[in-house]
Design a protein around this motif. Structure first.
Motif, PDB file in Angstrom:
ATOM      1  N   ARG A   1       8.423  70.561 -36.815  1.00 16.22           N
ATOM      2  CA  ARG A   1       8.812  70.302 -35.430  1.00 16.22           C
ATOM      3  C   ARG A   1      10.326  70.118 -35.413  1.00 16.22           C
ATOM      4  NH1 ARG A   1       4.507  71.781 -34.991  1.00 16.22           N
ATOM      5  NH2 ARG A   1       2.818  71.127 -33.615  1.00 16.22           N
ATOM      6  N   ALA A   2      11.047  71.187 -35.123  1.00 20.90           N
ATOM      7  CA  ALA A   2      12.514  71.115 -35.069  1.00 20.90           C
ATOM      8  C   ALA A   2      13.052  72.415 -34.482  1.00 20.90           C
ATOM      9  CB  ALA A   2      13.087  70.923 -36.475  1.00 20.90           C
ATOM     10  N   TYR A   3      14.177  72.326 -33.822  1.00 17.92           N
ATOM     11  CA  TYR A   3      14.826  73.547 -33.362  1.00 17.92           C
ATOM     12  C   TYR A   3      15.368  74.326 -34.562  1.00 17.92           C
ATOM     13  CZ  TYR A   3      14.619  72.232 -28.451  1.00 17.92           C
ATOM     14  OH  TYR A   3      14.177  71.908 -27.191  1.00 17.92           O
ATOM     15  N   ALA A   4      15.337  75.647 -34.459  1.00 22.71           N
ATOM     16  CA  ALA A   4      15.831  76.518 -35.536  1.00 22.71           C
ATOM     17  C   ALA A   4      17.300  76.219 -35.845  1.00 22.71           C
ATOM     18  CB  ALA A   4      15.664  77.978 -35.126  1.00 22.71           C
ATOM     19  N   ILE A   5      18.076  76.014 -34.808  1.00 20.84           N
ATOM     20  CA  ILE A   5      19.522  75.827 -34.995  1.00 20.84           C
ATOM     21  C   ILE A   5      19.833  74.563 -35.797  1.00 20.84           C
ATOM     22  CG2 ILE A   5      19.907  74.567 -32.813  1.00 20.84           C
ATOM     23  CD1 ILE A   5      22.515  76.181 -32.491  1.00 20.84           C
ATOM     24  N   ASP A   6      18.940  73.571 -35.705  1.00 18.23           N
ATOM     25  CA  ASP A   6      19.174  72.297 -36.393  1.00 18.23           C
ATOM     26  C   ASP A   6      18.600  72.254 -37.810  1.00 18.23           C
ATOM     27  OD1 ASP A   6      20.273  71.307 -34.032  1.00 18.23           O
ATOM     28  OD2 ASP A   6      18.307  70.613 -33.303  1.00 18.23           O
ATOM     29  N   SER A   7      17.657  73.153 -38.103  1.00 20.54           N
ATOM     30  CA  SER A   7      16.878  73.031 -39.349  1.00 20.54           C
ATOM     31  C   SER A   7      17.699  73.370 -40.587  1.00 20.54           C
ATOM     32  CB  SER A   7      15.656  73.956 -39.299  1.00 20.54           C
ATOM     33  OG  SER A   7      14.799  73.556 -38.273  1.00 20.54           O
ATOM     34  N   ASP A   8      17.657  72.480 -41.569  1.00 21.53           N
ATOM     35  CA  ASP A   8      18.318  72.743 -42.865  1.00 21.53           C
ATOM     36  C   ASP A   8      17.654  73.941 -43.540  1.00 21.53           C
ATOM     37  OD1 ASP A   8      19.611  70.415 -42.469  1.00 21.53           O
ATOM     38  OD2 ASP A   8      18.428  69.240 -43.920  1.00 21.53           O
ATOM     39  N   MET A   9      18.436  74.671 -44.300  1.00 22.56           N
ATOM     40  CA  MET A   9      17.853  75.776 -45.083  1.00 22.56           C
ATOM     41  C   MET A   9      16.813  75.232 -46.074  1.00 22.56           C
ATOM     42  SD  MET A   9      18.637  78.678 -43.999  1.00 22.56           S
ATOM     43  CE  MET A   9      17.793  79.596 -45.275  1.00 22.56           C
ATOM     44  N   ASP A  10      17.077  74.034 -46.621  1.00 26.79           N
ATOM     45  CA  ASP A  10      16.120  73.444 -47.567  1.00 26.79           C
ATOM     46  C   ASP A  10      14.759  73.217 -46.908  1.00 26.79           C
ATOM     47  OD1 ASP A  10      17.836  73.449 -49.626  1.00 26.79           O
ATOM     48  OD2 ASP A  10      18.319  71.304 -49.572  1.00 26.79           O
ATOM     49  N   THR A  11      14.790  72.778 -45.662  1.00 28.04           N
ATOM     50  CA  THR A  11      13.532  72.521 -44.941  1.00 28.04           C
ATOM     51  C   THR A  11      12.810  73.839 -44.662  1.00 28.04           C
ATOM     52  OG1 THR A  11      14.593  70.618 -43.911  1.00 28.04           O
ATOM     53  CG2 THR A  11      12.552  71.395 -42.900  1.00 28.04           C
ATOM     54  N   ILE A  12      13.575  74.825 -44.246  1.00 30.38           N
ATOM     55  CA  ILE A  12      12.982  76.141 -43.958  1.00 30.38           C
ATOM     56  C   ILE A  12      12.330  76.692 -45.232  1.00 30.38           C
ATOM     57  CG2 ILE A  12      13.529  78.538 -43.301  1.00 30.38           C
ATOM     58  CD1 ILE A  12      15.846  77.298 -41.560  1.00 30.38           C
ATOM     59  N   ARG A  13      13.051  76.567 -46.349  1.00 30.77           N
ATOM     60  CA  ARG A  13      12.504  77.054 -47.636  1.00 30.77           C
ATOM     61  C   ARG A  13      11.266  76.275 -48.046  1.00 30.77           C
ATOM     62  NH1 ARG A  13      16.131  80.591 -49.958  1.00 30.77           N
ATOM     63  NH2 ARG A  13      18.277  80.126 -49.399  1.00 30.77           N
ATOM     64  N   ARG A  14      11.266  74.963 -47.792  1.00 35.57           N
ATOM     65  CA  ARG A  14      10.122  74.132 -48.202  1.00 35.57           C
ATOM     66  C   ARG A  14       8.844  74.570 -47.483  1.00 35.57           C
ATOM     67  NH1 ARG A  14      10.772  67.872 -47.464  1.00 35.57           N
ATOM     68  NH2 ARG A  14       8.558  67.385 -47.413  1.00 35.57           N
ATOM     69  N   VAL A  15       8.975  74.856 -46.200  1.00 28.20           N
ATOM     70  CA  VAL A  15       7.807  75.316 -45.432  1.00 28.20           C
ATOM     71  C   VAL A  15       7.309  76.640 -46.015  1.00 28.20           C
ATOM     72  CG1 VAL A  15       7.019  76.085 -43.154  1.00 28.20           C
ATOM     73  CG2 VAL A  15       8.557  74.118 -43.331  1.00 28.20           C
ATOM     74  N   MET A  16       8.265  77.499 -46.327  1.00 22.43           N
ATOM     75  CA  MET A  16       7.919  78.815 -46.883  1.00 22.43           C
ATOM     76  C   MET A  16       7.289  78.678 -48.278  1.00 22.43           C
ATOM     77  SD  MET A  16       8.521  81.472 -45.086  1.00 22.43           S
ATOM     78  CE  MET A  16       8.150  83.180 -45.326  1.00 22.43           C
ATOM     79  N   GLU A  17       7.835  77.771 -49.093  1.00 24.64           N
ATOM     80  CA  GLU A  17       7.326  77.569 -50.466  1.00 24.64           C
ATOM     81  C   GLU A  17       5.865  77.142 -50.446  1.00 24.64           C
ATOM     82  OE1 GLU A  17       8.518  78.195 -53.384  1.00 24.64           O
ATOM     83  OE2 GLU A  17      10.581  78.660 -52.842  1.00 24.64           O
ATOM     84  N   VAL A  18       5.555  76.206 -49.560  1.00 21.47           N
ATOM     85  CA  VAL A  18       4.182  75.672 -49.524  1.00 21.47           C
ATOM     86  C   VAL A  18       3.252  76.672 -48.848  1.00 21.47           C
ATOM     87  CG1 VAL A  18       2.720  73.817 -48.602  1.00 21.47           C
ATOM     88  CG2 VAL A  18       4.975  73.275 -49.549  1.00 21.47           C
ATOM     89  N   ASN A  19       3.585  77.049 -47.614  1.00 20.28           N
ATOM     90  CA  ASN A  19       2.639  77.843 -46.806  1.00 20.28           C
ATOM     91  C   ASN A  19       2.507  79.286 -47.305  1.00 20.28           C
ATOM     92  OD1 ASN A  19       2.594  75.563 -45.285  1.00 20.28           O
ATOM     93  ND2 ASN A  19       3.360  76.480 -43.408  1.00 20.28           N
TER      94      ASN A  19
END
Ligand SMILES: NC(=O)c1ccc[n+]([C@@H]2O[C@H](COP(=O)([O-])OP(=O)(O)OC[C@H]3O[C@@H](n4cnc5c(N)ncnc54)[C@H](OP(=O)(O)O)[C@@H]3O)[C@@H](O)[C@H]2O)c1
Length: 264
Positions: free
Chosen positions: A95-113
């Motif tokens: 739950r976050a706007y794309a513009i605010d999201s850290d690359m680490d967070t984006i990668r973490r979602v991708m790593e798990v899902n």
């Protein structure tokens, strides 16, 4: 489909949808392997199953540790000697706007899902190919078909699953292996509480859409018969499923609607 003594490996079995699916399959006499990170929660789920000592095993794993998947699969095979169905259900939302999201967070979602699900499936596939049968199930989301605010990394990870598993389905046909993508709408679980914020923190809020949605038990009851029919895609939810059909018929109308509605 007789599930008596069929071995079903479920990820994300420590809560929510995975837990509810486990109870439904347990009632039908299946052998279960339950995976997630929280061992004590997996133990709780196991204890709530009938005849658990003989039919339910626990195999903790972290989907972000993809190198571990071949060894985890060997361990899973030791329990009952085969894996008939792999239910890739474990996942994390955002739950976050794309513009605010850290690359680490984006990668973490991708790593798990995405990468975790792909790595586990790749580890299990050689066994299913050898036995010339198997059913690989992936719990995606309506967000695997559309996009809304606050969920860019989550939607991307679920869209990616559709691409990978649609290709896999073509490749596995000759090996007698079925692939099913499940797209839930809103289901009342802790998914939004556990969702990641822009900086990777915990959202910690049960959003209204989840709070008012169908229970995980109802979802599981609707899912099992459709899995038995080995459908390629399964959609279970409320009026939010209309968005999937509108996307097919008229994507620009959907975009106009989604711009205006309050999305939490
Ligand atoms: N609820 C909904 O409205 C909804 C809608 C569409 C799709 N879905 C999908 O349904 C699936 C299940 O979610 P849920 O709604 O049941 O939410 P949930 O209660 O938060 O369950 C998520 C499960 O995934 C596991 N998990 C999370 N990160 C993991 C990791 N790194 N490694 C291994 N397991 C991990 C969690 O276990 P641990 O924390 O113990 O590891 C938990 O068992 C997810 O893929 C979600 O995207 C849910």
């Amino acid at each position: 489909m007789s599930l008596q003594k069929k071995t079903i490996w479920i990820t994300g079995a420590s809560s929510g949808i995975g837990e509810a699916i486990a109870y439904e399959f347990n009632k039908k006499g299946a052998h279960l392997i339950l995976s997630a990170r929280r061992v004590e929660e997996l133990e709780r789920v196991k204890e709530s199953c009938e005849n658990a000592e003989d039919t339910v095993k626990i195999l903790p794993l972290d989907l972000s540790d993809q190198d571990a998947m071949p060894a985890k699969t060997d361990q899973a095979l030791e329990f009952f000697g085969s894996i008939d169905m792999l239910i890739n259900n474990g996942g994390i939302s955002q739950r976050a706007y794309a513009i605010d999201s850290d690359m680490d967070t984006i990668r973490r979602v991708m790593e798990v899902n995405y990468f975790g699900t792909v790595a586990l499936t790749k580890a299990v596939l050689p066994h299913m190919v050898e036995q010339n049968s198997g059913h690989v199930v992936v719990v995606s989301s309506v967000m695997g078909k559309i996009g809304t605010k606050h969920r860019s990394a989550y939607a991307a990870s679920k869209h990616a699953l559709h691409g990978w598993f649609d290709c896999l389905r073509q490749e596995m046909y000759e090996h007698g292996i079925d692939v099913t993508l499940v797209c839930p709408g809103f289901v009342k679980t802790n998914v939004t509480i556990n969702a990641l914020t822009a900086d990777g923190g915990r959202h910690n809020k049960m959003e209204d859409a989840q709070a008012n949605a169908m229970s995980a038990e109802e979802f599981a009851k609707k899912l099992i018969p459709q899995l038995a029919r080995k459908k390629e895609e399964i959609f279970i939810g409320g009026s939010e499923l209309m968005a999937v059909y509108l996307k097919r018929l008229s994507p620009w109308v959907l975009n106009k609607v989604l711009r205006k509605v309050k999305v939490t």
